[in-house]
Design an enzyme around this catalytic site. Structure first.
Site, PDB file in Angstrom:
ATOM      1  N   GLU A 110      20.896   1.251   4.256  1.00  8.40           N
ATOM      2  CA  GLU A 110      20.871   0.179   4.914  1.00  8.40           C
ATOM      3  C   GLU A 110      20.041  -0.819   4.204  1.00  8.40           C
ATOM      4  O   GLU A 110      20.162  -1.950   4.200  1.00  8.40           O
ATOM      5  CB  GLU A 110      19.935   0.512   6.337  1.00  8.40           C
ATOM      6  CG  GLU A 110      20.782   1.237   7.346  1.00  8.40           C
ATOM      7  CD  GLU A 110      21.872   0.473   7.916  1.00  8.40           C
ATOM      8  OE1 GLU A 110      21.681  -0.930   7.896  1.00  8.40           O
ATOM      9  OE2 GLU A 110      23.066   0.866   8.069  1.00  8.40           O
ATOM     10  N   SER A 111      19.022  -0.353   3.444  1.00  7.15           N
ATOM     11  CA  SER A 111      18.409  -1.101   2.619  1.00  7.15           C
ATOM     12  C   SER A 111      19.194  -1.647   1.294  1.00  7.15           C
ATOM     13  O   SER A 111      18.749  -2.962   0.920  1.00  7.15           O
ATOM     14  CB  SER A 111      17.050  -0.352   1.982  1.00  7.15           C
ATOM     15  OG  SER A 111      16.211   0.033   2.907  1.00  7.15           O
TER      16      SER A 111
ATOM     17  N   HIS B  97      18.426 -14.941  -4.163  1.00  6.81           N
ATOM     18  CA  HIS B  97      18.226 -13.636  -4.600  1.00  6.81           C
ATOM     19  C   HIS B  97      17.136 -13.392  -5.772  1.00  6.81           C
ATOM     20  O   HIS B  97      17.079 -14.260  -6.392  1.00  6.81           O
ATOM     21  CB  HIS B  97      19.623 -13.301  -5.104  1.00  6.81           C
ATOM     22  CG  HIS B  97      19.404 -11.805  -6.058  1.00  6.81           C
ATOM     23  ND1 HIS B  97      19.461 -11.815  -7.412  1.00  6.81           N
ATOM     24  CD2 HIS B  97      19.564 -10.566  -5.858  1.00  6.81           C
ATOM     25  CE1 HIS B  97      19.269 -10.655  -7.871  1.00  6.81           C
ATOM     26  NE2 HIS B  97      19.175  -9.979  -6.806  1.00  6.81           N
TER      27      HIS B  97
ATOM     28  N   ASN C 162      15.172 -10.096  -7.803  1.00 10.20           N
ATOM     29  CA  ASN C 162      14.959  -8.811  -8.163  1.00 10.20           C
ATOM     30  C   ASN C 162      14.140  -8.346  -9.505  1.00 10.20           C
ATOM     31  O   ASN C 162      14.669  -8.987 -10.366  1.00 10.20           O
ATOM     32  CB  ASN C 162      16.410  -8.082  -8.194  1.00 10.20           C
ATOM     33  CG  ASN C 162      16.219  -6.449  -8.584  1.00 10.20           C
ATOM     34  OD1 ASN C 162      16.127  -6.033  -9.911  1.00 10.20           O
ATOM     35  ND2 ASN C 162      16.445  -5.595  -7.694  1.00 10.20           N
TER      36      ASN C 162
ATOM     37  N   ASN D 174      21.796   7.594  -4.334  1.00 11.72           N
ATOM     38  CA  ASN D 174      21.331   8.102  -3.268  1.00 11.72           C
ATOM     39  C   ASN D 174      20.352   7.264  -2.385  1.00 11.72           C
ATOM     40  O   ASN D 174      19.353   8.119  -1.769  1.00 11.72           O
ATOM     41  CB  ASN D 174      21.213   9.711  -3.163  1.00 11.72           C
ATOM     42  CG  ASN D 174      21.250  10.324  -1.627  1.00 11.72           C
ATOM     43  OD1 ASN D 174      22.063   9.624  -0.733  1.00 11.72           O
ATOM     44  ND2 ASN D 174      20.617  11.300  -1.460  1.00 11.72           N
ATOM     45  N   GLY D 175      20.003   6.245  -2.702  1.00 10.30           N
ATOM     46  CA  GLY D 175      19.105   5.210  -2.069  1.00 10.30           C
ATOM     47  C   GLY D 175      19.549   5.253  -0.573  1.00 10.30           C
ATOM     48  O   GLY D 175      20.414   5.518  -0.011  1.00 10.30           O
ATOM     49  N   ARG D 176      18.520   4.403   0.141  1.00  8.01           N
ATOM     50  CA  ARG D 176      18.871   4.113   1.625  1.00  8.01           C
ATOM     51  C   ARG D 176      19.740   3.165   1.700  1.00  8.01           C
ATOM     52  O   ARG D 176      19.859   1.990   1.224  1.00  8.01           O
ATOM     53  CB  ARG D 176      17.538   3.577   2.252  1.00  8.01           C
ATOM     54  CG  ARG D 176      17.687   3.489   3.674  1.00  8.01           C
ATOM     55  CD  ARG D 176      16.552   3.088   4.073  1.00  8.01           C
ATOM     56  NE  ARG D 176      16.455   3.153   5.807  1.00  8.01           N
ATOM     57  CZ  ARG D 176      16.394   1.937   6.414  1.00  8.01           C
ATOM     58  NH1 ARG D 176      16.061   0.800   5.797  1.00  8.01           N
ATOM     59  NH2 ARG D 176      16.247   1.667   7.726  1.00  8.01           N
TER      60      ARG D 176
END
Length: 351
Positions: free
Chosen positions: A303-304, A126, A128, A299-301
Site C-alpha cells: 500500500e505504501s 515527486h 525521494n 517485501n515492503g508494504r
C-alpha cells in the site's frame, strides 16, 4: 581520470570514505524530520484535510510510517512516506549497479513523496531521498521532479532555480549533471517523451569517481560527467549535507507554484486532459521506477509503495492535442528537456 565504466567497484577501505558510526541513526532521524516538515507544509496549504498515518513493520527487518491525505482542498491524494529496512541480501535491481555489495547485510532508509493535486493547473510532484549501507559500501541517492499538466514556464523555472541553488551551495557541477540525469531517468521510452519538466536525480553517490553513475553511458549526463572528470573526493558528511539541502529546498520550490495555480478556474476539458496525462505517471511508475521495483523486491508494504499512483486516471486511444493549444505546447516544449534554470520572462511563450 575515471570513466563511467571505471567507477569504484571495490569496498571502500580508506578511513575518509567510511561513514561515521552513527550514520544510520542520523540519516533515519533526518528522514523522519523531512517527512514531518513536508507533511506539515502540505497540510497548511491544503486547508481542508489532514494526513492519516499508518505505521508498519517488515517481517525481515525494519518498517516505516506512511502518511496519506485524500480528498483535500488542494490535493486529491498526497502520500509522504518514511521507511527503513534491513536484511541479509540486496535485491538484484541494486546489485546490478553495485555488485561489490553482494554478500553483505544491507540497511536502507528514505523519505518518498508523490502529490496528485485536484486542479489540472497545479503540477504533480515527486520527491525521494535515500541512503544505503551494505558492509563497507554506502551511498546516497534521490531527487525531485515536477510533472505539470498545463504549461507555465515560470513554474518550471522556479522549481529548477530553487533546486539549482541547493546544489550550487555544495558543488557547481551537481546541478548540471543531476539535471541531465533526471531528464534521462524520468523518460518514457515507449512514448518517447519525458514524464514532465524534470528536476534532480542522482544515485550511488559515495563521494568518489564520476558524478554520473547511471546505465545510459551514451547519454548527455554521462558525456558531461566524463568531460568534467571526477571531482575531489567528498566525505560522507559532505554528501549528507548536500542531501539535506536538497530535501529542505522542496517546500520553497513547490509551494509558491501551488499558491499561484490552486484557485484558477478550470472545466471538463482541463480535467479530462489531466486524467489522461496521469496515465503516463502510472505507466512510468509501474514499468521503470526503481523505487517501486526495490520496494516490491524487498517485501515492503504494498500500500505504501503504490501510494504514488493517482486515485483517478484515464487512457484514450491515439490521442493527439489540437494545435495551437496549451495541451499541444506541453508536448512541443515542456515534455522535452529545457534549460529551465536560465529561463527569463522575455524568453517565454504566452501560456
Amino acid at each position: 581520470m575515471l570513466t563511467n565504466s571505471q567507477a569504484p567497484t571495490s569496498p571502500q577501505k580508506d578511513h575518509k570514505s567510511l561513514p561515521p558510526t552513527d550514520a544510520k541513526e542520523r540519516v533515519s532521524q533526518w528522514m523522519k524530520q523531512l517527512q514531518d516538515e513536508i507533511a506539515q507544509g502540505l497540510t497548511e496549504i491544503d486547508g481542508k484535510e489532514t494526513f492519516r498515518e499508518d505505521s508498519w513493520e517488515r517481517p525481515e527487518g525494519g518498517g516505516g510510517r506512511s502518511r496519506v491525505l485524500t480528498d483535500g482542498g488542494v490535493f486529491e491524494q498526497a502520500g509522504v512516506n518514511f521507511s527503513e529496512v534491513w536484511g541479509e541480501n540486496l535485491p538484484a535491481s541494486i546489485l546490478t549497479q553495485r555488485p561489490e555489495a553482494a554478500g553483505h547485510k544491507f540497511y536502507a532508509t528514505g523519505t518518498s513523496m508523490v502529490l496528485h493535486p485536484r486542479s489540472p493547473y497545479v503540477p504533480t510532484v515527486h520527491l525521494n531521498y535515500r541512503y544505503f549501507e551494505a558492509g563497507p559500501v554506502w551511498w546516497f541517492g534521490g531527487g525531485a521532479d515536477l510533472t505539470p499538466y498545463y504549461p507555465f514556464a515560470e513554474d518550471a523555472a522556479h522549481f529548477h532555480q530553487t533546486l539549482k541553488k541547493a546544489c550550487d551551495d555544495h558543488h557547481k557541477e551537481y546541478y548540471p549533471v543531476f539535471k541531465k540525469w533526471c531528464d534521462e531517468y524520468f523518460y518514457l521510452k515507449h512514448r518517447q517523451e519525458t514524464r514532465g519538466v524534470g528536476g534532480l536525480f542522482f544515485d550511488y553517490q559515495d563521494g568518489r569517481g564520476l558524478l554520473y553513475r547511471g546505465r545510459n553511458k551514451d547519454g548527455d549526463a554521462a558525456k558531461y560527467s566524463s568531460e568534467i572528470g571526477a571531482p575531489e573526493q567528498r566525505s560522507w558528511e559532505d554528501l549528507f549535507s548536500f542531501v539535506q539541502s536538497c530535501g529542505e529546498a522542496f517546500l520553497p520550490a513547490y509551494l509558491p507554484i501551488v499558491e499561484r495555480r490552486k484557485d484558477k478556474e478550470y472545466g471538463d476539458r482541463e480535467r479530462n486532459f489531466q486524467l489522461y496525462r496521469r496515465g503516463r505517471y502510472v505507466e512510468f511508475n509501474l514499468v521503470y521506477d526503481r523505487g517501486t521495483i526495490f520496494g516490491l523486491q524487498t517485501n515492503g508494504r504494498t500500500e505504501s509503495i503504490l501510494m504514488s499512483l493517482p486515485p483517478l486516471v484515464r487512457w484514450e486511444y491515439c490521442y493527439k492535442p489540437e494545435a495551437p493549444s496549451p495541451e499541444a505546447e506541453l508536448y512541443e516544449t515542456f515534455l522535452k528537456p529545457q534549460n529551465w534554470a536560465n529561463w527569463t520572462p522575455s524568453h517565454s511563450k504566452s501560456v
